[in-house]
Design a protein around this motif. Sequence first.
Motif, PDB file in Angstrom:
ATOM      1  N   ALA A  56       0.833  -1.206   0.000  1.00 38.86           N
ATOM      2  CA  ALA A  56       0.000   0.000   0.000  1.00 38.86           C
ATOM      3  C   ALA A  56       0.869   1.257   0.000  1.00 38.86           C
ATOM      4  CB  ALA A  56      -0.946  -0.010   1.200  1.00 38.86           C
ATOM      5  N   ALA A  57       1.945   1.250   0.777  1.00 35.65           N
ATOM      6  CA  ALA A  57       2.836   2.412   0.836  1.00 35.65           C
ATOM      7  C   ALA A  57       3.520   2.647  -0.511  1.00 35.65           C
ATOM      8  CB  ALA A  57       3.883   2.228   1.937  1.00 35.65           C
ATOM      9  N   GLU A  58       3.994   1.595  -1.156  1.00 39.22           N
ATOM     10  CA  GLU A  58       4.623   1.725  -2.475  1.00 39.22           C
ATOM     11  C   GLU A  58       3.638   2.293  -3.492  1.00 39.22           C
ATOM     12  OE1 GLU A  58       7.702   1.321  -3.523  1.00 39.22           O
ATOM     13  OE2 GLU A  58       8.529   0.534  -1.669  1.00 39.22           O
ATOM     14  N   LEU A  59       2.405   1.794  -3.450  1.00 38.34           N
ATOM     15  CA  LEU A  59       1.393   2.260  -4.401  1.00 38.34           C
ATOM     16  C   LEU A  59       1.003   3.713  -4.139  1.00 38.34           C
ATOM     17  CD1 LEU A  59      -0.804  -0.953  -4.546  1.00 38.34           C
ATOM     18  CD2 LEU A  59       0.785  -0.127  -6.307  1.00 38.34           C
ATOM     19  N   ARG A  60       0.949   4.102  -2.878  1.00 36.83           N
ATOM     20  CA  ARG A  60       0.629   5.501  -2.558  1.00 36.83           C
ATOM     21  C   ARG A  60       1.746   6.440  -3.026  1.00 36.83           C
ATOM     22  NH1 ARG A  60      -2.152   2.953   1.960  1.00 36.83           N
ATOM     23  NH2 ARG A  60      -4.342   3.596   1.812  1.00 36.83           N
ATOM     24  N   LYS A  61       2.996   5.992  -2.892  1.00 35.01           N
ATOM     25  CA  LYS A  61       4.113   6.805  -3.387  1.00 35.01           C
ATOM     26  C   LYS A  61       4.013   6.974  -4.901  1.00 35.01           C
ATOM     27  CE  LYS A  61       7.499   4.494  -1.398  1.00 35.01           C
ATOM     28  NZ  LYS A  61       8.842   4.032  -1.026  1.00 35.01           N
ATOM     29  N   LEU A  62       3.681   5.897  -5.588  1.00 37.28           N
ATOM     30  CA  LEU A  62       3.533   5.970  -7.031  1.00 37.28           C
ATOM     31  C   LEU A  62       2.382   6.900  -7.404  1.00 37.28           C
ATOM     32  CD1 LEU A  62       4.279   5.045  -9.891  1.00 37.28           C
ATOM     33  CD2 LEU A  62       2.730   3.089  -9.542  1.00 37.28           C
ATOM     34  N   GLN A  63       1.292   6.820  -6.669  1.00 33.41           N
ATOM     35  CA  GLN A  63       0.128   7.652  -6.950  1.00 33.41           C
ATOM     36  C   GLN A  63       0.459   9.133  -6.784  1.00 33.41           C
ATOM     37  OE1 GLN A  63      -3.276   7.253  -4.238  1.00 33.41           O
ATOM     38  NE2 GLN A  63      -4.613   7.153  -6.040  1.00 33.41           N
ATOM     39  N   SER A  64       1.285   9.455  -5.793  1.00 27.04           N
ATOM     40  CA  SER A  64       1.592  10.866  -5.527  1.00 27.04           C
ATOM     41  C   SER A  64       2.551  11.465  -6.547  1.00 27.04           C
ATOM     42  CB  SER A  64       2.140  11.041  -4.111  1.00 27.04           C
ATOM     43  OG  SER A  64       3.445  10.512  -4.024  1.00 27.04           O
ATOM     44  N   GLY A  65       3.288  10.651  -7.247  1.00 31.46           N
ATOM     45  CA  GLY A  65       4.217  11.155  -8.253  1.00 31.46           C
ATOM     46  C   GLY A  65       4.312  10.202  -9.427  1.00 31.46           C
ATOM     47  N   PHE A  66       3.176   9.948 -10.057  1.00 26.46           N
ATOM     48  CA  PHE A  66       3.118   8.912 -11.087  1.00 26.46           C
ATOM     49  C   PHE A  66       3.974   9.228 -12.303  1.00 26.46           C
ATOM     50  CE2 PHE A  66       1.629   6.574 -14.710  1.00 26.46           C
ATOM     51  CZ  PHE A  66       1.447   5.305 -14.189  1.00 26.46           C
ATOM     52  N   GLU A  76       0.192   1.423 -23.022  1.00 27.99           N
ATOM     53  CA  GLU A  76      -1.173   1.388 -22.501  1.00 27.99           C
ATOM     54  C   GLU A  76      -1.222   0.871 -21.064  1.00 27.99           C
ATOM     55  OE1 GLU A  76      -5.237  -0.949 -23.568  1.00 27.99           O
ATOM     56  OE2 GLU A  76      -4.069  -0.193 -25.266  1.00 27.99           O
ATOM     57  N   ALA A  77      -0.304  -0.006 -20.707  1.00 28.48           N
ATOM     58  CA  ALA A  77      -0.281  -0.548 -19.346  1.00 28.48           C
ATOM     59  C   ALA A  77      -0.093   0.552 -18.316  1.00 28.48           C
ATOM     60  CB  ALA A  77       0.800  -1.604 -19.197  1.00 28.48           C
ATOM     61  N   ALA A  78       0.700   1.566 -18.631  1.00 27.87           N
ATOM     62  CA  ALA A  78       0.907   2.673 -17.689  1.00 27.87           C
ATOM     63  C   ALA A  78      -0.399   3.405 -17.423  1.00 27.87           C
ATOM     64  CB  ALA A  78       1.958   3.636 -18.219  1.00 27.87           C
ATOM     65  N   THR A  79      -1.216   3.576 -18.448  1.00 30.21           N
ATOM     66  CA  THR A  79      -2.531   4.210 -18.278  1.00 30.21           C
ATOM     67  C   THR A  79      -3.412   3.360 -17.376  1.00 30.21           C
ATOM     68  OG1 THR A  79      -2.337   5.213 -20.462  1.00 30.21           O
ATOM     69  CG2 THR A  79      -4.542   5.102 -19.519  1.00 30.21           C
ATOM     70  N   VAL A  80      -3.384   2.051 -17.588  1.00 28.75           N
ATOM     71  CA  VAL A  80      -4.169   1.136 -16.760  1.00 28.75           C
ATOM     72  C   VAL A  80      -3.705   1.199 -15.314  1.00 28.75           C
ATOM     73  CG1 VAL A  80      -4.700  -1.311 -16.325  1.00 28.75           C
ATOM     74  CG2 VAL A  80      -4.745  -0.413 -18.666  1.00 28.75           C
ATOM     75  N   VAL A  81      -2.396   1.216 -15.110  1.00 30.21           N
ATOM     76  CA  VAL A  81      -1.850   1.283 -13.751  1.00 30.21           C
ATOM     77  C   VAL A  81      -2.363   2.533 -13.052  1.00 30.21           C
ATOM     78  CG1 VAL A  81       0.251   1.556 -12.372  1.00 30.21           C
ATOM     79  CG2 VAL A  81       0.205  -0.071 -14.266  1.00 30.21           C
ATOM     80  N   ARG A  82      -2.267   3.663 -13.712  1.00 28.92           N
ATOM     81  CA  ARG A  82      -2.721   4.920 -13.104  1.00 28.92           C
ATOM     82  C   ARG A  82      -4.204   4.834 -12.737  1.00 28.92           C
ATOM     83  NH1 ARG A  82      -1.407  10.436 -15.951  1.00 28.92           N
ATOM     84  NH2 ARG A  82       0.542  10.107 -14.861  1.00 28.92           N
ATOM     85  N   GLU A  83      -5.016   4.291 -13.627  1.00 24.94           N
ATOM     86  CA  GLU A  83      -6.464   4.170 -13.375  1.00 24.94           C
ATOM     87  C   GLU A  83      -6.774   3.197 -12.245  1.00 24.94           C
ATOM     88  OE1 GLU A  83      -8.127   2.972 -17.117  1.00 24.94           O
ATOM     89  OE2 GLU A  83      -7.751   4.920 -18.045  1.00 24.94           O
ATOM     90  N   LYS A  84      -5.979   2.147 -12.143  1.00 21.37           N
ATOM     91  CA  LYS A  84      -6.250   1.078 -11.175  1.00 21.37           C
ATOM     92  C   LYS A  84      -5.585   1.290  -9.813  1.00 21.37           C
ATOM     93  CE  LYS A  84      -8.693  -1.606 -13.889  1.00 21.37           C
ATOM     94  NZ  LYS A  84     -10.067  -1.974 -13.567  1.00 21.37           N
ATOM     95  N   LEU A  85      -4.798   2.354  -9.649  1.00 18.55           N
ATOM     96  CA  LEU A  85      -4.110   2.569  -8.376  1.00 18.55           C
ATOM     97  C   LEU A  85      -5.060   2.595  -7.177  1.00 18.55           C
ATOM     98  CD1 LEU A  85      -1.183   4.949  -9.269  1.00 18.55           C
ATOM     99  CD2 LEU A  85      -1.010   2.731  -8.122  1.00 18.55           C
ATOM    100  N   PRO A  86      -6.183   3.313  -7.212  1.00 19.36           N
ATOM    101  CA  PRO A  86      -7.079   3.289  -6.044  1.00 19.36           C
ATOM    102  C   PRO A  86      -7.567   1.876  -5.702  1.00 19.36           C
ATOM    103  CG  PRO A  86      -7.653   5.125  -7.476  1.00 19.36           C
ATOM    104  CD  PRO A  86      -6.649   4.281  -8.228  1.00 19.36           C
ATOM    105  N   GLU A  87      -7.874   1.098  -6.712  1.00 19.08           N
ATOM    106  CA  GLU A  87      -8.320  -0.292  -6.511  1.00 19.08           C
ATOM    107  C   GLU A  87      -7.203  -1.138  -5.894  1.00 19.08           C
ATOM    108  OE1 GLU A  87      -9.396  -3.985  -9.500  1.00 19.08           O
ATOM    109  OE2 GLU A  87      -9.916  -1.959 -10.154  1.00 19.08           O
ATOM    110  N   MET A  88      -5.985  -0.945  -6.380  1.00 17.06           N
ATOM    111  CA  MET A  88      -4.864  -1.714  -5.841  1.00 17.06           C
ATOM    112  C   MET A  88      -4.537  -1.300  -4.413  1.00 17.06           C
ATOM    113  SD  MET A  88      -2.273  -2.306  -9.056  1.00 17.06           S
ATOM    114  CE  MET A  88      -2.307  -0.664  -9.755  1.00 17.06           C
TER     115      MET A  88
END
Length: 163
Positions: A56-66, A76-88
């Motif tokens: 969760a901490a790694e994903l939150r860091k990514l979300q704050s500075g994607f 396209e996978a990068a777009t999916v990752v950004r969209e799916k971050l809250p779910e992950m």
Amino acid sequence: MNKRVFLAIVVSVAAVGAWAGGPSTFDAVMEHYESIRDALINESMDGVNAHGTAIAAELRKLQSGFSADRAGASGEAATVVREKLPEMISAADEIATANTLEAARDGLYDLSKPLVRWREGVTESGRPAVAYCPMHKRSWLQPDEEIGNPYGGMPRCGEIVSK
């Protein structure tokens, strides 16, 4: 040059440089994911919550500075990752607070679904295999080796469906 501006530049460059030399977020997440999978294969909660918290901490860091590079995903996978971050993040939090093996397994499955899509944008050399259990009707990620089913009762049940 103003000392504050200079200091801000130095700190910014150091922060970027510190990440650039490290593993991608995908790599960091998968390291913790694999520890969770291993514990669940062995019918244990040992370390599961701590690894869920770390994911969760790694994903939150990514979300704050994607960035796609930081995520370790391309196209396209990068777009999916950004969209799916809250779910992950929600799934990782589910693992972090799980009190039972079943709750941890449910969280791992919820995390696995978007991770399977994320892995499509990862270079082949760093890409885990996708495995599937027809009994539990659930997928997971693992190294391309002997099946290690984390969903309980049948550690060798399943097959590699994508390498």
